[in-house]
Design a protein around this motif. Structure first.
Motif, mmCIF file in Angstrom:
data_model
loop_
_atom_site.group_PDB
_atom_site.id
_atom_site.type_symbol
_atom_site.label_atom_id
_atom_site.label_comp_id
_atom_site.label_asym_id
_atom_site.label_seq_id
_atom_site.Cartn_x
_atom_site.Cartn_y
_atom_site.Cartn_z
ATOM 1 N N THR A 1 0.872 -1.342 -0.166
ATOM 2 C CA THR A 1 0.138 -0.087 -0.060
ATOM 3 C C THR A 1 1.055 1.284 0.033
ATOM 4 O O THR A 1 0.557 2.196 -0.611
ATOM 5 N N THR A 2 1.874 1.184 0.649
ATOM 6 C CA THR A 2 2.796 2.216 0.488
ATOM 7 C C THR A 2 3.405 2.462 -0.697
ATOM 8 O O THR A 2 3.344 3.724 -1.186
ATOM 9 N N LEU A 3 3.928 1.449 -1.533
ATOM 10 C CA LEU A 3 4.375 1.445 -2.820
ATOM 11 C C LEU A 3 3.272 2.205 -3.602
ATOM 12 O O LEU A 3 3.612 3.282 -4.513
ATOM 13 N N LEU A 4 1.872 1.745 -3.606
ATOM 14 C CA LEU A 4 0.854 2.421 -4.314
ATOM 15 C C LEU A 4 0.678 4.075 -3.933
ATOM 16 O O LEU A 4 0.420 4.562 -5.039
ATOM 17 N N ASN A 5 0.726 4.064 -2.857
ATOM 18 C CA ASN A 5 0.713 5.636 -2.494
ATOM 19 C C ASN A 5 1.893 6.555 -3.095
ATOM 20 O O ASN A 5 1.691 7.731 -3.335
ATOM 21 N N MET A 6 3.044 5.946 -3.114
ATOM 22 C CA MET A 6 4.104 6.766 -3.878
ATOM 23 C C MET A 6 3.774 6.942 -5.147
ATOM 24 O O MET A 6 3.838 8.032 -5.741
ATOM 25 N N LEU A 7 3.319 5.703 -5.916
ATOM 26 C CA LEU A 7 2.944 5.933 -7.381
ATOM 27 C C LEU A 7 1.764 6.722 -7.525
ATOM 28 O O LEU A 7 1.705 7.664 -8.635
ATOM 29 N N ALA A 8 0.969 6.863 -6.608
ATOM 30 C CA ALA A 8 -0.343 7.626 -6.682
ATOM 31 C C ALA A 8 0.147 9.339 -6.422
ATOM 32 O O ALA A 8 -0.873 10.179 -6.466
ATOM 33 N N PHE B 1 8.145 8.869 -14.501
ATOM 34 C CA PHE B 1 6.804 8.778 -15.429
ATOM 35 C C PHE B 1 7.093 9.118 -16.781
ATOM 36 O O PHE B 1 7.173 10.431 -16.858
ATOM 37 N N ASP B 2 7.120 8.289 -17.932
ATOM 38 C CA ASP B 2 7.486 8.847 -19.247
ATOM 39 C C ASP B 2 8.752 9.645 -19.062
ATOM 40 O O ASP B 2 8.977 10.805 -19.592
ATOM 41 N N LYS B 3 9.822 9.159 -18.303
ATOM 42 C CA LYS B 3 11.167 10.062 -18.272
ATOM 43 C C LYS B 3 11.138 11.247 -17.299
ATOM 44 O O LYS B 3 12.005 11.674 -17.303
ATOM 45 N N GLN B 4 9.784 11.521 -16.930
ATOM 46 C CA GLN B 4 9.598 12.702 -16.029
ATOM 47 C C GLN B 4 10.041 12.064 -14.459
ATOM 48 O O GLN B 4 9.237 11.272 -14.161
ATOM 49 N N ASP B 5 10.876 12.770 -13.750
ATOM 50 C CA ASP B 5 11.049 12.488 -12.349
ATOM 51 C C ASP B 5 9.741 13.313 -11.279
ATOM 52 O O ASP B 5 9.934 14.469 -11.119
#
Length: 253
Positions: free
Chosen positions: A48-55, A67-71
């Protein structure tokens, strides 16, 4: 397929100097465009922590997410809000539908929030027909089943054509029949609409619909499974074998 997301040595700590918990420990992996990836692990594994990072609703303590080469770890709050609006769709366990709006209004609200111009009604109609809920368009969420609510949530997530859909235990509130219908819907979203999906789940049955599974334990990716040419039943059995070694839930109804 080119990578859509690249997670590079991500770490996440909670607490203060006196007491620190390490939720993610140098996690690295990538997700390609059009992939349906599952993240599994026991309670407290960091999924869940990982998902929150990605979100982008939580920030990394160290490392980078591209994300698409953007940090995206370098974005400020305004930049993160814009990034979420332009790139992400969400499917939640508890649906997050507004009870005062019809199913159609819940779906078109996502477009109006994005200030999308053009044929909103036509876009919503096409999406509802694809997901089998068009005949329910004038119903309110409390008038339909859990599975139908979740398909409405899928339509809402998809209608803005996000580059990535994040699903957090999407079958958690559903019975086995509704779960299967939702997972078939997500599989269709992936195969026919080329949606890139990242799903956190503790459920082997749900995970068997993915193309690939990442297993987390103690904040680290310790195993990875690819479905390849295997049947879903064969893939399910392999997932269950891994879960048996780590004491994970099976829930293979």
């Amino acid at each position: 397929m080119k990578p859509l997301i690249r997670i590079d040595d991500v770490e996440k700590y909670y607490g203060n100097k006196g007491s620190t918990t390490k939720a993610l420990n140098r996690v690295s992996f990538s997700v390609s465009e059009g992939e349906f990836t599952g993240i599994m692990g026991t309670s407290g594994s960091g999924k869940t922590t990982l998902l929150n990072m990605l979100a982008t609703i939580d920030r990394v303590s160290a490392g980078h997410i591209y994300f698409d080469k953007q940090d995206i770890t370098l974005l400020d709050e305004d930049g993160l809000a814009q990034f979420r609006k332009e790139n992400l769709g969400f499917i939640f366990q508890d649906f997050n539908l507004l009870d005062t709006l019809t199913l159609e209004e819940n779906i078109t609200l996502a477009l109006s929030l994005k200030r999308t111009t053009g044929a909103v009604a036509e876009q919503a109609e096409r999406m509802m027909k694809q997901l089998g809920i068009y005949e329910l368009r004038d119903k309110f969420p409390y008038e339909v089943s859990g599975g139908q609510k979740q398909r409405c949530a899928c339509a809402r997530a998809l209608i803005t054509v996000p580059k990535l859909i994040l699903a957090d235990e999407p079958t958690g509130a559903l019975d086995s029949k509704s779960s299967a219908m939702l997972l078939e819907t997500m599989e269709k979203m992936n195969q026919e609409m080329a949606a890139t999906i990242l799903m956190v789940t503790h459920d082997a049955f749900s995970a068997s619909y993915c193309n690939r599974i990442l297993f987390l334990g103690d904040g680290e990716v310790f195993q990875e499974l690819y479905k390849g040419e295997r049947t879903r039943r064969e893939f399910l059995n392999e997932i269950l074998d891994v879960l048996a070694t780590i004491g994970g839930d099976s829930h293979a109804e």
